[in-house]
Design an enzyme around this catalytic site. Structure first.
Site, PDB file in Angstrom:
ATOM      1  N   HIS A  22       0.799  -1.195   0.120  1.00  0.00           N
ATOM      2  CA  HIS A  22       0.078  -0.110   0.118  1.00  0.00           C
ATOM      3  C   HIS A  22       0.948   1.171   0.017  1.00  0.00           C
ATOM      4  O   HIS A  22       1.518   1.601   1.187  1.00  0.00           O
ATOM      5  CB  HIS A  22      -0.878   0.210   1.358  1.00  0.00           C
ATOM      6  CG  HIS A  22      -2.158   0.692   1.156  1.00  0.00           C
ATOM      7  ND1 HIS A  22      -3.007   0.852   0.455  1.00  0.00           N
ATOM      8  CD2 HIS A  22      -2.473   1.990   1.896  1.00  0.00           C
ATOM      9  CE1 HIS A  22      -4.108   1.592   0.806  1.00  0.00           C
ATOM     10  NE2 HIS A  22      -3.629   2.513   1.560  1.00  0.00           N
ATOM     11  N   LYS A 167      -9.935   7.009  -3.678  1.00  0.00           N
ATOM     12  CA  LYS A 167      -8.934   8.351  -3.196  1.00  0.00           C
ATOM     13  C   LYS A 167      -7.618   7.678  -3.552  1.00  0.00           C
ATOM     14  O   LYS A 167      -7.102   6.569  -3.461  1.00  0.00           O
ATOM     15  CB  LYS A 167      -9.051   8.391  -1.480  1.00  0.00           C
ATOM     16  CG  LYS A 167      -7.900   8.947  -0.959  1.00  0.00           C
ATOM     17  CD  LYS A 167      -8.302   9.250   0.316  1.00  0.00           C
ATOM     18  CE  LYS A 167      -7.136   9.305   1.626  1.00  0.00           C
ATOM     19  NZ  LYS A 167      -7.366   9.576   2.818  1.00  0.00           N
ATOM     20  N   LYS A 169      -3.399   8.107  -3.759  1.00  0.00           N
ATOM     21  CA  LYS A 169      -2.342   8.867  -2.610  1.00  0.00           C
ATOM     22  C   LYS A 169      -1.399   9.236  -3.857  1.00  0.00           C
ATOM     23  O   LYS A 169      -0.713   8.522  -4.376  1.00  0.00           O
ATOM     24  CB  LYS A 169      -1.696   7.456  -1.826  1.00  0.00           C
ATOM     25  CG  LYS A 169      -2.616   6.974  -0.790  1.00  0.00           C
ATOM     26  CD  LYS A 169      -2.588   7.931   0.274  1.00  0.00           C
ATOM     27  CE  LYS A 169      -3.453   7.540   1.622  1.00  0.00           C
ATOM     28  NZ  LYS A 169      -3.347   8.441   2.673  1.00  0.00           N
ATOM     29  N   ASP A 198      -4.926  12.216  -1.815  1.00  0.00           N
ATOM     30  CA  ASP A 198      -4.144  12.654  -0.788  1.00  0.00           C
ATOM     31  C   ASP A 198      -3.063  13.018  -0.955  1.00  0.00           C
ATOM     32  O   ASP A 198      -2.362  11.996  -1.449  1.00  0.00           O
ATOM     33  CB  ASP A 198      -4.768  11.499   0.325  1.00  0.00           C
ATOM     34  CG  ASP A 198      -4.009  11.793   1.484  1.00  0.00           C
ATOM     35  OD1 ASP A 198      -3.571  13.065   1.784  1.00  0.00           O
ATOM     36  OD2 ASP A 198      -4.439  10.903   2.861  1.00  0.00           O
ATOM     37  N   GLU A 224      -6.984  16.521  -0.302  1.00  0.00           N
ATOM     38  CA  GLU A 224      -6.582  16.175   1.368  1.00  0.00           C
ATOM     39  C   GLU A 224      -5.042  16.463   1.452  1.00  0.00           C
ATOM     40  O   GLU A 224      -4.250  16.157   0.735  1.00  0.00           O
ATOM     41  CB  GLU A 224      -6.778  14.551   1.346  1.00  0.00           C
ATOM     42  CG  GLU A 224      -6.719  14.397   2.916  1.00  0.00           C
ATOM     43  CD  GLU A 224      -7.117  13.024   3.377  1.00  0.00           C
ATOM     44  OE1 GLU A 224      -7.732  12.397   2.582  1.00  0.00           O
ATOM     45  OE2 GLU A 224      -6.713  12.350   4.482  1.00  0.00           O
ATOM     46  N   ASP A 249      -6.253  17.116   7.075  1.00  0.00           N
ATOM     47  CA  ASP A 249      -6.121  15.693   7.839  1.00  0.00           C
ATOM     48  C   ASP A 249      -4.681  15.755   8.783  1.00  0.00           C
ATOM     49  O   ASP A 249      -5.063  15.898  10.043  1.00  0.00           O
ATOM     50  CB  ASP A 249      -5.860  14.668   6.682  1.00  0.00           C
ATOM     51  CG  ASP A 249      -5.686  13.292   7.413  1.00  0.00           C
ATOM     52  OD1 ASP A 249      -5.743  13.042   8.412  1.00  0.00           O
ATOM     53  OD2 ASP A 249      -5.485  12.380   6.877  1.00  0.00           O
ATOM     54  N   LYS A 273     -10.514  11.543  12.875  1.00  0.00           N
ATOM     55  CA  LYS A 273      -9.731  10.435  13.309  1.00  0.00           C
ATOM     56  C   LYS A 273      -9.934  10.160  14.559  1.00  0.00           C
ATOM     57  O   LYS A 273      -9.228  11.079  15.410  1.00  0.00           O
ATOM     58  CB  LYS A 273      -8.458  10.444  12.465  1.00  0.00           C
ATOM     59  CG  LYS A 273      -8.343  10.349  11.283  1.00  0.00           C
ATOM     60  CD  LYS A 273      -6.915  10.110  10.440  1.00  0.00           C
ATOM     61  CE  LYS A 273      -6.787  10.101   9.076  1.00  0.00           C
ATOM     62  NZ  LYS A 273      -5.465  10.232   8.463  1.00  0.00           N
ATOM     63  N   GLU A 327     -13.791   6.665   5.176  1.00  0.00           N
ATOM     64  CA  GLU A 327     -12.787   5.864   4.427  1.00  0.00           C
ATOM     65  C   GLU A 327     -12.339   4.354   5.380  1.00  0.00           C
ATOM     66  O   GLU A 327     -11.076   4.216   5.589  1.00  0.00           O
ATOM     67  CB  GLU A 327     -11.404   6.576   4.056  1.00  0.00           C
ATOM     68  CG  GLU A 327     -10.766   7.275   5.363  1.00  0.00           C
ATOM     69  CD  GLU A 327      -9.501   8.040   5.005  1.00  0.00           C
ATOM     70  OE1 GLU A 327      -9.267   8.148   3.748  1.00  0.00           O
ATOM     71  OE2 GLU A 327      -8.704   8.470   6.015  1.00  0.00           O
TER      72      GLU A 327
END
Ligand code: MG
Length: 373
Positions: A22, A167, A169, A198, A224, A249, A273, A327
Site C-alpha cells: 500500500h 482516493k 495517494k 491525498d 486532502e 488531515d 480520526k 474511508e
C-alpha cells in the site's frame, strides 16, 4: 452494589499481512501493525480498543512500540482502581498525566466505551447519544502506483458494489506525472465514481497552486492535505483559491488544532480520526467545532483493523451530516482477522452492529498467533 473498577489494562502489538503493498507518499506498507488494548474490570467485563498508526514513525509522532511503552509504563498504572464506568474521570486523569499521546488515549477510551456498553447492554453509538444511521459509505484507496492497475481495481470495486469513492495517494512522484495519473483514472471512471486525492503534505505551495487548479478543472472532488501542516498561511491561501475543496488531515493533531484551523479558515472539510483526537468521544468534539464553523466532515482512518474501525464507526453514525462519507476500509486491507466476526461491508457501506459495546469479540487463537512476542 459497588461499582466496577478497572483491574488491568494490557497493550498487545499484532502484526498482520496486507492484501498488497500500500503506497503512501511517505511510506509503503507491506503489513499493518495494530496495538490492541484489553481492559479488564472487577465485574468480569472486558473492553477492547485499538491504537494503530501507519508506517512506524513515517506518519506521526507515535509508533506502535512507543504507544505500547507509554501505555504500559504510564497510562495503564494511572487507571488501575478507577471506576470503570466513569469515562470522563478516567480520560481526565490521562490528560492530566500525559500530554498528547492521542493514539494511546483513543484505544483506551474505545476500550472503556466497549466495556461500559457491554455492562449496560448498549452499542457504543448509543452511549455517544444515539445513532442517526446504521451504515456508512466507505471510500477505497487506489495505491498500487500503476495507472492501468488502479483503473482495473476501481472498475472491479464498482462491479461488486463495494466502493464508488476512490482516493489516490499522490505526492511521491514528480507533480506532472502524478497529475497525469489522477486525470487518467478520473477520465476512465467518469461519473460512476468520485475520485479524490491525498497528497500527505508532499507539495510545496507553488506545486499546490498548479496541482489544485488542474485537479479541480478535471473533476477531482476533494484534495486532502496538499501542503505541510506547518504552513498555515499557505493552507489559508489554497483554501481560498483552489477550485476543488481542501480537506485538513495531518493539520489536525488535536481538538485544539481543529478550532484554530476553523478560526483561520484554513480548510473547508475536516478528516475526523479518533486516533488524532484521543478517542470516539474526543473526535465528536472536533466534529462539533466543524459543524459550528460550517466545515464539512469526512470519517477518516489510520488503517485500523476491525476494533479501531468499529470504534470510529460508532462515533460517525451519530453525526448529523457526513457530507464526504468515510474511508473506514482498514479491515479490507488485511488478509487475516483477530476478531471472531469480521465487520460487514455490503452495497458500498460498512454496516455498524447494534450488539452491546463495539459489537466485536477477540479470537484468542488468532490473536495468540499474530501477536508479537
Ligand atoms: Mg490523509
Amino acid at each position: 452494589m459497588p461499582s466496577a473498577v478497572i483491574e488491568s489494562l494490557e497493550s498487545i502489538i499484532v502484526d498482520l499481512p496486507t492484501i498488497r503493498p500500500h503506497k503512501l507518499a511517505m511510506h509503503t506498507m507491506q503489513n499493518q501493525t495494530l496495538v490492541i488494548i484489553r481492559l479488564r474490570c472487577s465485574d468480569g467485563i472486558e473492553g477492547i480498543g485499538e491504537s494503530t498508526t501507519i508506517g512506524g514513525l513515517a506518519y506521526g509522532n507515535e509508533s506502535p512500540e512507543s504507544i505500547k511503552q507509554n501505555i504500559d509504563s504510564h497510562l495503564a498504572p494511572a487507571l488501575i482502581g478507577l471506576e470503570a464506568g466513569n469515562i470522563n474521570a478516567a480520560m481526565q486523569k490521562l490528560d492530566k498525566i500525559a500530554k498528547g499521546n492521542t493514539f494511546a488515549k483513543s484505544g483506551i477510551e474505545s476500550a472503556l466505551l466497549d466495556a461500559q456498553g457491554k455492562r449496560l447492554g448498549l452499542p457504543v453509538s448509543e452511549l455517544l447519544g444515539g445513532r442517526v444511521r446504521d451504515s456508512l459509505e466507505v471510500a477505497w484507496t487506489l495505491a498500487s502506483g500503476d495507472t492501468a492497475r488502479d483503473i482495473a481495481e476501481a472498475e472491479h470495486m464498482l462491479e461488486i458494489r463495494r466502493h464508488r469513492i476512490f482516493k489516490l495517494k499522490i505526492g511521491a512522484n514528480p507533480l506532472e506525472q502524478d497529475l497525469k495519473h489522477v486525470v487518467a483514472i478520473k477520465k476512465a471512471l467518469g461519473d460512476h465514481a468520485s475520485v479524490r486525492v491525498d497528497v500527505n503534505q508532499y507539495w510545496d505551495e507553488s506545486q499546490a497552486i498548479r496541482g489544485c487548479q488542474v485537479l479541480g478543472e478535471n473533476g477531482i472532488d476533494l484534495i486532502e492535505q496538499p501542503i505541510s501542516r506547518i504552513n498555515r498561511g499557505g493552507q489559508i491561501r489554497l483554501n481560498q483559491r483552489s477550485p476543488a475543496p481542501i480537506m485538513a488531515d495531518e493539520s489536525i493533531e488535536s481538538v485544539e488544532d481543529a478550532f484554530s484551523l476553523a478560526a483561520d479558515g484554513a480548510a473547508s472539510v475536516f478528516a475526523l480520526k479518533i486516533a488524532k483526537n484521543g478517542g470516539p468521544r474526543a473526535v465528536l468534539r472536533t466534529a462539533q467545532i466543524a459543524e459550528a464553523a460550517g466545515i464539512a466532515l469526512y470519517g477518516g482512518t489510520m488503517l485500523e483493523g476491525a476494533v479501531g474501525t468499529l470504534a470510529s464507526a460508532h462515533a460517525f453514525v451519530t453525526l448529523n451530516r457526513l457530507t464526504w462519507h468515510t474511508e473506514l476500509f482498514g479491515p479490507l486491507l488485511l488478509t487475516e482477522e483477530i476478531v471472531t466476526e469480521a465487520p460487514v461491508y455490503r452495497d458500498f457501506q460498512l454496516h455498524v452492529p447494534r450488539t452491546p459495546g463495539l459489537g466485536l469479540t477477540l479470537d484468542e487463537e488468532r490473536l495468540a498467533r499474530f501477536r508479537r512476542h
